[in-house]
Design an enzyme around this catalytic site. Structure first.
Site, PDB file in Angstrom:
ATOM      1  CE  LYS A 186      -1.538   2.756   2.917  1.00 49.58           C
ATOM      2  NZ  LYS A 186      -1.356   4.000   2.137  1.00 49.58           N
ATOM      3  CD  GLU A 260      13.886   1.181   8.430  1.00 50.30           C
ATOM      4  OE1 GLU A 260      14.455   2.278   8.598  1.00 50.30           O
ATOM      5  OE2 GLU A 260      14.426   0.092   8.691  1.00 50.30           O
ATOM      6  CD  GLU A 393      10.834  13.236  10.528  1.00 48.56           C
ATOM      7  OE1 GLU A 393       9.673  12.859  10.700  1.00 48.56           O
ATOM      8  OE2 GLU A 393      11.687  12.558   9.948  1.00 48.56           O
TER       9      GLU A 393
END
Ligand code: NAD
Length: 488
Positions: A186, A260, A393
């Protein structure tokens, strides 16, 4: 300059999903739009896969795993298929570079350089499969043998983000196929094209039906996929927030998972660093793809005594970054990929100013850009570790310069983040660099530069993830270990 037409990059399969070796029409009527980062125009729209399509794709992958030939082929036979896919992807590299540029806004000069990693991953796993210890004999103390088998984990849900859509998918698909797994992929709804090209290459390579299935869709459909009873392993690349959610869902059933996730990596300059020698790699990796790369070196940590020398040099180099149309080969930095990224980055820039960091350059929209999600390369100095811009981030071209007093302070500041994905240590003393690297809590470090090598393990400490992709470890992620004790 040729204008890229995205739908010419694929073979007429924009409104199709790939299930059990066939291109079929999604059962949902929901249309998704891909928006140009450079013009904000709709590039194309396509039908989203539905949860009913997930059921079908998982059933096809399960059938191919339980009864099909793929997991039962010899590693050498699987290797031949992987080599075929690599060769087909190599032929499609121009399309893959254009797809990356047109959907993400990454400069064409950069994407043309980077697309080689995609077939390289298939080449690497094609080679590794031939030598990987799928079956190994070990002697026990009683003189008998134990056979150690590494068996394919099963049906894999491969979920990928939009920033580097194809290489991140190749990490998963090449390694999972090498292990003998079957896959339901996906991709991110904003960047479906590359995954479609992958399905075309897999189809052309003649892999058995059901081994690879593709469902371009949004997060709700992704959520249904990870909860599906027919999934044995979730391999996810994306944000830390989504990764934590996926880990908790998988935890309920002990579905295997690999994550990840995000990063807040540092370029640490030791006292003796040669700034001028460091500049080329720093310019490539402090804001790659407009800072939308997980391993970007977004915190630059310099000795207090050399701060001004560094800032002067870095700002002069940043001023030379040519921001513009990603389809122009001279462009060094394109736009951010989407509106929500644009808003996110602007909010962080505002937060940096409010928390008292000094905006040394950038912070706004480039003067000649009146459409597209363009933003100036932005550098903050006088950043302290407690500021949001030093901790979170941003995923944009925003770099924080932080100073340290001595080596212990440098290591502490480098480690002062919840992330641990990447990092660079600049020094003229290679042994010192290596010793400092051992003290940094991060999955990947480079002494003097930033090496990205898909044949080496990549992944994160702390909130940057669990598990590794790439290298031998990337294949280990798709096997279960079985010990069969023989007796005489
Ligand atoms: P995201 O987490 O929003 O989405 C990533 C993918 O997961 C998309 O396909 C999305 O549809 C899907 N998804 C989201 N929520 C889901 C859920 N609950 N269940 C199932 N699927 C779900 O991330 P993004 O904005 O697409 O990507 C940016 C993030 O990815 C950044 O944090 C970046 O650091 C990270 N990233 C990490 C790596 C790495 O290798 N560590 C590489 C690239 C990007």
């Amino acid at each position: 300059m040729n204008i890229i037409n995205p739908l010419e990059l694929i073979r007429g399969v924009a409104n199709r999903i790939f299930i059990n070796g066939e291109w079929v029409t999604p059962s949902s009527q929901n249309n998704l739009q891909v928006i140009s980062p450079a013009s904000e125009d709709v590039l194309f729209s396509y039908k989203e896969a539905s949860t009913a399509d997930v059921d079908q794709a998982v059933a096809a992958a399960r059938e191919a795993f339980e009864h099909g030939e793929w997991p039962r082929l010899s590693p050498n036979q699987r290797s031949e298929y992987l080599t075929k896919v690599a060769d087909l992807l190599r032929k499609r590299m121009p399309d893959l570079a254009k797809a990356w540029t047109v959907q993400v806004g990454a400069p064409i000069g950069l994407t043309q350089k980077l697309v080689g990693q995609q077939p390289a991953l298939f080449d690497f796993y094609a080679d590794l499969t031939k030598t990987y210890p799928f079956e190994e004999e070990r002697k026990r103390a009683d003189g008998n043998s134990t056979m150690i088998l590494k068996e394919a984990v099963g049906v894999v849900a491969a979920i990928t983000p939009w920033n580097a859509p194809m290489v991140l998918l190749c990490y998963k698909v090449a390694a999972a196929l090498a292990a003998g797994c079957t896959i339901v992929a996906k991709p991110s709804p904003e960047t479906p094209l590359e995954a479609m090209i992958m399905a075309e290459c897999i189809e052309e390579a003649g892999l058995p039906k059901g081994v690879f299935n593709l469902l371009p869709a949004g997060r709700e459909v992704g959520d249904y996929l990870i909860r599906h009873e027919g999934i044995d392993k979730v391999s996810f690349t994306g944000s830390t927030a989504a990764g934590k959610h996926i880990a908790s869902v998988c935890g309920e059933k002990l579905t295997r998972f690999n994550l990840e996730l995000g990063g807040k990596s540092a370029a640490l300059f030791l006292e003796d660093a040669d700034f001028a020698a460091a500049l080329p790699s720093l310019m490539v990796y402090s804001m790659p793809i407009t800072g939308q790369v997980c391993f970007s070196l977004t915190r630059i940590i310099v000795p207090e005594s050399r701060k001004q020398e560094f800032v002067d040099m870095y700002l002069a180099a940043v001023a030379n970054i040519k921001v513009g149309d990603p389809q122009d080969p001279n462009t060094l930095m394109g736009p951010l990929t989407m509106q929500r990224q644009f808003e996110r980055v602007q909010n962080y820039i505002e937060s940096g100013k409010q928390e008292g960091a000094h905006l040394a350059c950038g912070g706004g929209v480039p003067a000649d850009c009146n459409k597209g999600y363009y933003i100036e390369p932005t550098v903050f100095t006088d950043v302290t570790a407690d500021m949001k811009i030093a901790q979170e981030e941003i995923f944009g071209p925003v770099v924080s310069i932080i100073t340290y007093s001595d080596l212990d302070d440098a290591v502490a500041k480098t480690n002062d983040t919840n992330y641990g994905l990447s990092g660079a240590i600049y020094t003229q003393d290679a042994e010192l660099g290596y010793q400092v690297a051992k003290r940094i809590k991060s999955g990947n470090l480079t002494i003097n530069g930033l090496v990205v090598d898909v044949t080496m393990p990549f992944g994160g400490f702390k909130e940057s993830g669990i598990g590794r992709e790439g290298g031998i470890e990337g294949l280990d992620a798709y096997v279960e270990v079985k010990a069969i004790h023989l007796t005489s």
